[in-house]
Scaffold this motif. Structure first.
Motif, PDB file in Angstrom:
ATOM      1  N   HIS A 184       7.571   0.740  -5.911  1.00 31.99           N
ATOM      2  CA  HIS A 184       7.804  -0.644  -5.483  1.00 31.99           C
ATOM      3  C   HIS A 184       9.242  -0.747  -5.005  1.00 31.99           C
ATOM      4  CE1 HIS A 184       7.784  -4.951  -5.234  1.00 31.99           C
ATOM      5  NE2 HIS A 184       8.711  -5.070  -6.171  1.00 31.99           N
ATOM      6  N   GLN A 233      -1.909  -1.045  -4.831  1.00 31.19           N
ATOM      7  CA  GLN A 233      -0.868  -0.023  -4.755  1.00 31.19           C
ATOM      8  C   GLN A 233      -1.298   1.254  -5.474  1.00 31.19           C
ATOM      9  OE1 GLN A 233       1.670  -0.097  -2.881  1.00 31.19           O
ATOM     10  NE2 GLN A 233       2.744   1.757  -3.554  1.00 31.19           N
ATOM     11  N   LEU A 284       4.921  -7.459  -8.622  1.00 27.84           N
ATOM     12  CA  LEU A 284       4.255  -7.138  -7.361  1.00 27.84           C
ATOM     13  C   LEU A 284       3.545  -8.335  -6.740  1.00 27.84           C
ATOM     14  CD1 LEU A 284       4.900  -4.249  -8.307  1.00 27.84           C
ATOM     15  CD2 LEU A 284       2.680  -3.559  -7.432  1.00 27.84           C
ATOM     16  N   GLU A 332      -2.471  -6.749  -6.565  1.00 27.34           N
ATOM     17  CA  GLU A 332      -1.477  -5.921  -5.884  1.00 27.34           C
ATOM     18  C   GLU A 332      -1.230  -4.612  -6.639  1.00 27.34           C
ATOM     19  OE1 GLU A 332      -1.463  -9.682  -4.028  1.00 27.34           O
ATOM     20  OE2 GLU A 332      -1.333  -9.199  -6.164  1.00 27.34           O
TER      21      GLU A 332
END
Length: 274
Positions: free
Chosen positions: A122, A152, A143, A148
């Protein structure tokens, strides 16, 4: 069940103090004829473990003693059970070259290996999604939501499958749905089935195998294997070899999550190692 392909050891910094011999005796008691110790490999040099306890992988100085110990036990127990020397290797975005260098150095000493994702990137930092439910919640806030985190995570698994990690790259993909570990408390708002099915097709196209991981079944906030039955059944139909692994961090954990797996999946289990 004759084979458990994902077992940790006393070298695990976040595991138990159970000794190798305790795991081996438990495996023999359960009627196994083969096991793989797949300890968490040392994290890449230059990577800082973001977990609060900084205990995600074994120390570098422990790697050779780990292999040496297992070589002795492998020979000593060869008439009772086949013991494979392995590692669970983290794929960490941005550290592909360092991971390749580790594998180039040690890969020739291994019988087995798993490629897993625990960390997602991130911005300029990395986050461990499975350390604890509280940390998972903090990551989801960072996030922008649970969805999310899932997005990811699956994106990073895809990168791991495509990554060039050299001739010793593990070709068994670990706990492919680990993002569901805390799903009963922090559920995604939408289905990520399409992402998982796409990963399975990619694994099939690469002729890779799949860690059919029983640990999620005994995690109270997950309640299902990694991957769940529907994905495991689909993988079996594609012809992807499914390698059962308990992901045990204690001797008693061997065979966890194995009971009740889909009958349709059983013919595909343990077809290959590595």
């Amino acid at each position: 069940m004759k084979f458990d392909g994902h077992i940790h050891s006393p070298y695990c910094p976040h595991g138990s103090s159970d000794q190798f011999e305790e795991y081996i005796e438990r495996a023999v008691q359960l009627g196994m004829n083969e096991i793989s110790f797949t300890e968490h490999a040392p994290l890449p040099k230059g990577f800082s473990d973001p977990t609060p306890d900084q205990d995600s992988g074994m120390d570098w100085e422990q790697l050779l003693p780990y292999i040496k110990d297992l070589k002795v036990l492998k020979e000593y127990n060869k008439k009772r059970i086949k013991i494979n020397i392995g590692l669970e290797v983290d794929f960490i975005e941005g550290f592909e070259q360092e991971t390749k260098e580790l594998l180039d150095e040690i890969g020739g000493s291994l019988d087995d290996s798993i490629l897993s994702v625990h960390f997602i990137k991130h911005e300029d930092s990395w986050l461990c999604i499975d350390f604890s439910e509280d940390l998972f919640y903090e990551i989801s806030r960072m996030l922008g939501g649970v969805d999310e985190v899932h997005q990811q995570y699956y994106s990073t698994v895809k990168q791991s499958i495509h990554a060039d990690l050299g001739k010793y790259k593990p070709t068994r993909i670990g706990h492919i749905t680990l993002a569901t570990k805390f799903q009963k408390k922090y559920p995604a708002s939408r289905s990520f089935d399409s992402e998982v099915f796409n990963l399975l097709h990619l694994i099939h196209s690469k002729n890779y195998s799949l860690d059919y991981n029983g640990a999620g079944k005994v995690k109270p906030l997950c309640g299902e294997t990694y991957p769940s039955e529907k994905f495991a059944s689909y993988a079996a139909k594609l012809g992807i070899p499914l390698i059962y692994g308990s992901d045990a961090h204690t001797a008693k954990g061997l065979a966890q999550g194995f009971e009740g797996i889909a009958a349709a999946v059983e013919p595909s289990l343990n077809r290959v190692i590595r």
